[in-house]
Design an enzyme around this catalytic site. Structure first.
Site, short mmCIF file in Angstrom:
data_model
loop_
_atom_site.label_atom_id
_atom_site.label_comp_id
_atom_site.label_asym_id
_atom_site.label_seq_id
_atom_site.Cartn_x
_atom_site.Cartn_y
_atom_site.Cartn_z
N LYS A 18 95.31 136.26 -27.81
CA LYS A 18 96.61 135.63 -28.11
C LYS A 18 97.70 136.30 -27.29
CE LYS A 18 98.68 139.03 -30.48
NZ LYS A 18 99.58 139.80 -29.68
N PRO A 102 90.42 142.15 -22.56
CA PRO A 102 90.64 143.60 -22.43
C PRO A 102 90.98 144.23 -23.79
CG PRO A 102 91.77 142.42 -20.67
CD PRO A 102 91.25 141.38 -21.61
N VAL A 103 90.49 145.49 -23.98
CA VAL A 103 90.62 146.17 -25.27
C VAL A 103 91.91 147.00 -25.32
CG1 VAL A 103 89.51 147.88 -26.79
CG2 VAL A 103 88.11 146.25 -25.52
N ALA A 104 92.54 147.04 -26.50
CA ALA A 104 93.81 147.77 -26.70
C ALA A 104 94.82 147.37 -25.64
CB ALA A 104 93.57 149.29 -26.70
N GLY A 106 97.11 144.55 -26.01
CA GLY A 106 98.21 143.69 -26.46
C GLY A 106 97.83 142.22 -26.45
N GLY A 110 90.68 142.51 -30.98
CA GLY A 110 89.96 142.89 -32.21
C GLY A 110 90.25 141.91 -33.34
N SER A 111 91.52 141.52 -33.48
CA SER A 111 91.89 140.57 -34.53
C SER A 111 91.22 139.22 -34.29
CB SER A 111 93.40 140.34 -34.56
OG SER A 111 94.09 141.50 -34.30
N ASP A 143 97.49 140.58 -37.38
CA ASP A 143 97.37 139.48 -36.42
C ASP A 143 96.15 138.60 -36.66
OD1 ASP A 143 99.61 140.36 -35.17
OD2 ASP A 143 98.60 141.17 -33.40
P1 ATP Z 1 96.85 144.32 -31.58
O1 ATP Z 1 96.04 143.30 -32.33
O2 ATP Z 1 97.36 145.43 -32.46
O3 ATP Z 1 97.84 143.77 -30.62
P2 ATP Z 1 95.40 145.03 -29.22
O4 ATP Z 1 95.21 143.63 -28.82
O5 ATP Z 1 96.40 145.82 -28.44
O6 ATP Z 1 95.79 145.11 -30.74
P3 ATP Z 1 92.58 145.46 -29.61
O7 ATP Z 1 91.84 144.98 -28.41
O8 ATP Z 1 92.49 144.65 -30.84
O9 ATP Z 1 94.06 145.82 -29.21
O10 ATP Z 1 92.04 146.96 -29.87
C1 ATP Z 1 92.72 147.92 -30.65
C2 ATP Z 1 91.68 148.94 -31.16
O11 ATP Z 1 90.89 148.31 -32.17
C3 ATP Z 1 90.70 149.39 -30.10
O12 ATP Z 1 91.12 150.58 -29.51
C4 ATP Z 1 89.37 149.55 -30.85
O13 ATP Z 1 89.11 150.89 -31.13
C5 ATP Z 1 89.56 148.84 -32.16
N1 ATP Z 1 88.63 147.68 -32.37
C6 ATP Z 1 87.94 147.42 -33.48
N2 ATP Z 1 87.22 146.29 -33.35
C7 ATP Z 1 87.46 145.81 -32.13
C8 ATP Z 1 87.00 144.65 -31.43
N3 ATP Z 1 86.15 143.77 -31.96
N4 ATP Z 1 87.49 144.46 -30.19
C9 ATP Z 1 88.37 145.33 -29.66
N5 ATP Z 1 88.82 146.44 -30.27
C10 ATP Z 1 88.37 146.69 -31.50
#
Ligand code: ATP
Length: 325
Positions: A18, A102-104, A106, A110-111, A143
């Site tokens: 998102k 990409p992880v963490a 933004g 994960g959500s 989220d």
């Molecule tokens: P936000 O939803 O707060 O904007 P983000 O998009 O910045 O978060 P995510 O990719 O959701 O970040 O990852 C945040 C943290 O959640 C990661 O560092 C990881 O340790 C944890 N996490 C748990 N489950 C997942 C998943 N399925 N995918 C990615 N990260 C996950």
């Protein structure tokens, strides 16, 4: 609960990332969350999830690319919450997540996975309507609710008050420039609190109304002044490479460049029906420069404008997705 409409495993779905089309942040509430006004837009860049029977003892989540124990994956928590709420007694399951988001970063990866896990469990069990999935989603994180039904949502409160907006009538292009390292959402909010005074309640209400009016008729993008991100300055302080990516997006022809959510991913927006092609061309044009700088590859995406199905095989899912240079 009835299992009449349970669908056989394996089942697959996509978990779209998102982006926020405008992210305005107010004061910290007593529950420790910030008031906000934002539009959450699901995009075609998405993880792929497959739910099938597990060989061994309990439910297991396999998610290469996300560090930490699998049981701490937000999708595992979603599966467990679904079982507890519905009493669903399926044999042990394996949920495989092929990360593309990409992880963490933004981008709500994960959500999105947690919401997709709820959709898969509902389809496999035949239990759980959208109201229950919404309730479970609220318990999993701020989220998650907006991603139970990927699309376009106007968010108020601390993100939990959601109002569906019509899909964009016309597509647009999204250039996605991930950073080499992630940022913690909590750290970015804390930095923002130190740097700027929160928007007042009246101002937030006005911005919420303005976003609703701007997008209430299916207009693709709001005016640039509604595309601001109040977390951007804080993310720039914590991740200086953001500045280079903002310049890259504008240099590649984006009409607007902004940080996605709490960052550090940078987005370039390309308006109009030709926008998706222009975003893909921009990602291609940046490929060599980013490779030389050791930066992750540029990606291109577009908004999700039709309901996302749950399918028996990932290949059956129709949306165009995950384009990379
Ligand atoms: P936000 O939803 O707060 O904007 P983000 O998009 O910045 O978060 P995510 O990719 O959701 O970040 O990852 C945040 C943290 O959640 C990661 O560092 C990881 O340790 C944890 N996490 C748990 N489950 C997942 C998943 N399925 N995918 C990615 N990260 C996950």
């Amino acid at each position: 609960m009835s299992t009449d409409s349970a669908q056989p495993l394996p089942l697959a779905t996509r978990a779209p990332a998102k982006i926020n089309l405008g992210l305005f942040v107010g004061a910290l509430r007593e529950d420790g969350r910030h008031q906000l006004a934002s539009v959450m837009q699901s995009i075609s860049l998405s993880d792929e999830l497959t739910l099938e029977l597990a060989a061994g003892g309990g439910d297991v989540v396999v998610c290469p690319g996300v560090s930490g124990p699998p049981q701490q994956n937000l999708a595992a928590a979603a599966l467990q919450a679904f079982r507890e709420a519905t009493g669903w007694e399926a044999p042990p399951l394996q949920l495989r997540i092929d990360k593309r988001v990409p992880v963490a970063a933004g981008l709500g990866g994960g959500s999105g996975d947690a919401a997709a896990a709820l959709r898969l469990a509902a389809a496999a069990s035949g239990c759980g309507d959208e109201a229950l999935l919404g309730e479970l989603a609220r318990g999993l994180g701020a989220d998650v609710s907006a991603q139970v039904r990927p699309g376009r949502w106007l968010a108020g409160g601390a993100g939990e008050l959601l109002q569906a907006l019509p899909a964009a009538r016309e597509s647009f292009g999204i250039l996605v420039l991930p950073a080499a390292r992630g940022l913690s959402t909590a750290a970015v909010y804390a930095q923002a609190d130190r740097m700027r005074s929160a928007r007042g309640w009246v101002e937030l209400e006005a911005l919420h109304r303005a976003l609703a009016e701007a997008l209430g008729d299916g207009t693709a993008l709001p005016a640039a002044k509604l595309l601001e991100n109040d977390l951007q300055e804080a993310a720039r302080v914590l991740c200086p490479e953001i500045d280079g990516a903002l310049a890259q997006a504008l240099g590649a022809g984006a009409e607007v460049a902004l940080v996605s959510g709490s960052g550090p991913t940078v987005l370039g927006l390309f308006a109009g029906a030709a926008g998706p092609d222009r975003a893909r061309a921009a990602a291609r044009a940046l490929a060599a420069e980013r490779r030389a700088a050791g930066a992750p590859a540029a990606l291109a995406a577009e908004p999700i404008r039709a309901p996302l199905p749950v399918a028996a095989h990932a290949g059956d899912l129709p949306i165009r997705h995950n384009w990379r240079a």
